[in-house]
Design an enzyme around this catalytic site. Structure first.
Site, PDB file in Angstrom:
ATOM      1  N   HIS A   1      38.137  34.864  41.279  1.00 33.72           N
ATOM      2  CA  HIS A   1      38.067  36.274  41.665  1.00 33.72           C
ATOM      3  C   HIS A   1      39.348  37.009  41.276  1.00 33.72           C
ATOM      4  O   HIS A   1      39.990  37.644  42.100  1.00 33.72           O
ATOM      5  CB  HIS A   1      37.846  36.396  43.174  1.00 33.72           C
ATOM      6  CG  HIS A   1      36.533  35.867  43.643  1.00 33.72           C
ATOM      7  ND1 HIS A   1      36.276  35.585  44.970  1.00 33.72           N
ATOM      8  CD2 HIS A   1      35.390  35.569  42.976  1.00 33.72           C
ATOM      9  CE1 HIS A   1      35.040  35.129  45.091  1.00 33.72           C
ATOM     10  NE2 HIS A   1      34.496  35.108  43.895  1.00 33.72           N
TER      11      HIS A   1
ATOM     12  N   ALA B   1      36.844  44.342  37.010  1.00 35.50           N
ATOM     13  CA  ALA B   1      37.563  43.982  38.236  1.00 35.50           C
ATOM     14  C   ALA B   1      39.059  44.232  38.128  1.00 35.50           C
ATOM     15  O   ALA B   1      39.749  44.264  39.152  1.00 35.50           O
ATOM     16  CB  ALA B   1      37.313  42.515  38.580  1.00 35.50           C
TER      17      ALA B   1
END
Length: 626
Positions: free
Chosen positions: A563, A596
Site C-alpha cells: 500500500h 495513490a
C-alpha cells in the site's frame, strides 16, 4: 520541380495534405508504431487501477481521443488472476509483477524488503488480495487539515466510492452473526461498473477466530463503510458474485468500453519520459516517450498527459522528465524543467507481519486443502464452475481495526508516545511531515480510529501446500505508521528500477505496534474454541517467547502490505505538495497525476477502493476543465 509520393497521391485523390497521414489505432493493441502515429487528446501513462478508470470515463466523450500506455499485457483468461482463492499465486512472477526490492534497510539489519506491483492490464487491482473497504471519515478529513482544498475529504470522496461500486449484499448466515447482511447499509453503491460482493463460503475455523477476538472485548461492526472502520467486520471483496471471479479495472472498466473508436490501449510498452514545451512560465506536456520491444517512440497529446503509474513509477517518471530536486537532477545531467524537492518524498506504506499456525486437522477447509485434497478440490471446482460459488471464490473476510487503547494500558501508551515525540523532535522533519505526525498522534490519543489491523486467512498468504499439512495466517498490520521514506532515481536509464527506501520502523513506535500485535495473535490462538484447532505456532515458532525474541522476529520478518502512497502528494506548493487540488503538477499547465501517489497521508484501510474513488473524482475534474 520535385514531387514526393505524398504529393503525387494527393494529386491523384484531388486532396491536399499538409501533414503526414496518421493511423488511428483503437482497442487493445501491441502495435507501438501505429499507436505513436495516432492522434490523442489525452495520453494516460499506466493501464492499472486508476488509469483504466480514467480511460473509461474520459472516452465517454466521443469527441476526445484517449490513449493508454501500459508496460504489462492482458491477463483476462488467466486463472491466477481471475480465481479469488489463488490470491498470491502470481506474486514474483515477472509476467504479472514488477517484483521490486527496497534499498537495504538500516533498521532491519540491512535487509531489503520485496515489493510486489501489478504489471498487467489492471495493475494492482489484478494482483491484489481483493479486499474492498473504505477508510474511516477521519482519514480523509485529515487531508483537508494539511491545507488541501477541492473536496479531498470524506464528504468529497464519498460520492465517488459509491460511483465506483455495484455492491451485492452478503449472506446473513456467516460466522460473524450480524443481524443484517453485510453491504446492506446506507451509502453503498449499487450501479457502478465494479462488482463488489461477499464470501459465500466460510471455513469452519473462521467462527472460532471471531469468537476469540470478540472475547477480548473487540466490538462487532456491521457497517464499516459508514466512516467508522473500528471493530470486527465481514469484509467485502472485489469479486463478482455473478461469475465468482475477481473484478478489476481491466475487466470491469476497460473491457465493456474497449470497442469505442476513440480509445486505444497499448500493451508491452514502458513510458520513459514526458516531453515539454515552455509556455507562459509553465511547462506544457506535449507527449510521452516510450519504449516497446527495444524501439523508442514518442506519442503526442493535444490536451493533457496523465500519470497513473503508481507511487513508485510516477515519481521516477517525473524525475526522468526533469521535475524534482534540482541538485539530484543536475548531478545526473538531467535538465531541470521544474524544481520541486518534494517529488519522491513522503513515501508511506503499511507494514506487515504474518503469524502462521499449524492446524491439527487436515480436513479443516483452507486454501491449502484446495491443493492437497483432490476430492475436496474437485467438489469445490464443480461449485465454482456451475454456480460460481464455493471455496474457489474465497477471499479473506475477517478484518478488524483497533485503537491502541483496546490492548495497551494507559501507562504503556503514554510511555510509547513520549518516546515517539522525542524521536520526532530529534529527526528534524519538514513542516509537512510534522503536521501529519501531529494529526496521527491526536488520533491515537482520541482512541476513536483503528491504529492496527488484524486479518485472518484460512490458508497461508501467497503460498500453497501439496502435502497434508494445513495452516492459517493471522496477519498483523500497522495501519498508520510513522515511517516516511522516498523513491528516487540514481540513473538516467529509464528501465532501471528506482531506489525505494520505505524506512520501515524508522521510529521505535513502529516496533511497539507490531510487537503488541504479535502477542495478540499468539494469545488469540490460545483462546477456546480457536485453540482446539491449533496444533502449534509456525511462524514465529513456539520457541519465540520473550520480548527480545519477538523483537528480533519483527526485524527479520516485517514486510509490505503493498500500500505505497504519498510520493507525488497533494499539498501546498513548497510545503510538501507536488500536485494542486486539481491534480495538476505544480509548474505545469496540463500534466496531472492520478494514482495513490497523490495521497498525502496513509489511511487505516486497504487502499484499493480509495484509488478507484480518486480516479473517479479526477475524471470529473478533468472533464470540467475541458
Amino acid at each position: 520541380m520535385r514531387y514526393n509520393t505524398l504529393t503525387i497521391l494527393a494529386a491523384l485523390l484531388g486532396k491536399s495534405f499538409s501533414t503526414p497521414l496518421k493511423r488511428q489505432v483503437t482497442g487493445i493493441t501491441s502495435d507501438a508504431a501505429a499507436f505513436a502515429q495516432s492522434s490523442f487528446d489525452y495520453v494516460i501513462v499506466g493501464g492499472g487501477t486508476a488509469g483504466l478508470v480514467l480511460a473509461a470515463r474520459l472516452s465517454e466523450d466521443a469527441t476526445v481521443k484517449v490513449g493508454v500506455i501500459e508496460a504489462g499485457e492482458t491477463r483476462f483468461d488467466d486463472a491466477d488472476v481471475n480465481t479469488p482463492a489463488y490470491l498470491g499465486q502470481a506474486l514474483f512472477n515477472p509476467l504479472y509483477d514488477w517484483a521490486y526490492e527496497t534499498v537495504p534497510q538500516a533498521t532491519l539489519n540491512g535487509r531489503s524488503v520485496s515489493l510486489n506491483l501489478g504489471k498487467m492490464i489492471g495493475g494492482g487491482s489484478a494482483l491484489n488480495f481483493m479486499i474492498w473497504q473504505r477508510g474511516c471519515q477521519g482519514d480523509y478529513d485529515n487531508w483537508s487539515q494539511l491545507g488541501i482544498e477541492g473536496g479531498w475529504d470524506w464528504a468529497g470522496l464519498l460520492p465517488y466510492f459509491e460511483k465506483t461500486e455495484n455492491v451485492t449484499p452478503g449472506p446473513l448466515d456467516t460466522p460473524y452473526n450480524f443481524t443484517e447482511p453485510s453491504g446492506s447499509g446506507d451509502g453503498e453503491g449499487n450501479s457502478g461498473p465494479l462488482p463488489v460482493g461477499y464470501n459465500n463460503f466460510y471455513s469452519t475455523i473462521e467462527g472460532p477466530y471471531a469468537q476469540a477476538l470478540l472475547s477480548l472485548g473487540v466490538p462487532q461492526n456491521a457497517d464499516p463503510d459508514n466512516g467508522d472502520t473500528t471493530g470486527l467486520f465481514n469484509s467485502a471483496a472485489s469479486v463478482d458474485p455473478a461469475t465468482g471471479n475477481r473484478s478489476y479495472s481491466g475487466r470491469d472498466y476497460l473491457l465493456p468500453n474497449v470497442g469505442r473508436s476513440n480509445l486505444a490501449v497499448l500493451t508491452g510498452a514502458q513510458a520513459t519520459k514526458i516531453q515539454f514545451t515552455q509556455s507562459g512560465g509553465n511547462a506544457t506536456a506535449t507527449g510521452v516517450q516510450f519504449t516497446a520491444s527495444g524501439t523508442n517512440y514518442t506519442v503526442s497529446s493535444r490536451k493533457e498527459v496523465i500519470l497513473s503509474a503508481g507511487s513508485l513509477h510516477t515519481p521516477q517518471l517525473l524525475e526522468l522528465s526533469g521535475i524534482g530536486d534540482e541538485a539530484r537532477l543536475t548531478a545526473l545531467g538531467i535538465p531541470v524543467v521544474i524544481a520541486n524537492s518534494d517529488v519522491g518524498e513522503n513515501l508511506q506504506d503499511h507494514q506487515t507481519l504474518n503469524s502462521g499456525f499449524l492446524l491439527n486437522d487436515p480436513d479443516v477447509p483452507t486454501v491449502d486443502t484446495l491443493f492437497s485434497n483432490a476430492s475436496f478440490a474437485a467438489t469445490q471446482e464443480e461449485l465454482y464452475l456451475t454456480n460460481h460459488t464455493g471455496f474457489f471464490t474465497y477471499t479473506p473476510s475477517a478484518l478488524s481495526f483497533h485503537p491502541l487503547q483496546q490492548f495497551w494500558t494507559e501507562d504503556e501508551l503514554d510511555t510509547a508516545l513520549a518516546q515517539l515525540q522525542t524521536e520526532i523532535t530529534q529527526a528534524n522533519l519538514s513542516t509537512f511531515i510534522n503536521k501529519q505526525f501531529q494529526l496521527q498522534i491526536d488520533g491515537i490519543k482520541q482512541g476513536a480510529v483503528g491504529q492496527m489491523e488484524l486479518l485472518f486467512v484460512a490458508g497461508v498468504l501467497g503460498a500453497s501446500s501439496t502435502d497434508q499439512e494445513n495452516f492459517v495466517d493471522m496477519s498483523n498490520f500497522a495501519s498508520r505508521p510513522f515511517s516516511r521514506g522516498s523513491v528516487h532515481i540514481n540513473t538516467t536509464d529509464p528501465l532501471a528500477p528506482p531506489l525505494i527506501d520505505t524506512a520501515y520502523l524508522q521510529f521505535s513506535f513502529g516496533k511497539y505496534y507490531l510487537l503488541y500485535q504479535r502477542h495478540i495473535t499468539r494469545n488469540l490462538s490460545q483462546i477456546a474454541p480457536l485453540s482446539s484447532f491449533i496444533a502449534s505456532p509456525l511462524n514465529p515458532s513456539a520457541n519465540v517467547t520473550t520480548d527480545e525474541d519477538f523483537e528480533n522476529f519483527v526485524i527479520e520478518n516485517v514486510g509490505t502490505e503493498w500500500h505505497q502512497v504519498g510520493t507525488a502528494s497533494l499539498g501546498p506548493l513548497g510545503e510538501g505538495g507536488v500536485v494542486a487540488s486539481d491534480l495538476i503538477v505544480y509548474g505545469t499547465s496540463n500534466l496531472r497525476v492520478v494514482d495513490a501517489s497523490i495521497m498525502p497521508m496513509q489511511i487505516g484501510a486497504h487502499i484499493q477502493a480509495t484509488v478507484y474513488a480518486i480516479a473517479e473524482k479526477a475524471a470529473d475534474i478533468i472533464k470540467a476543465a475541458q
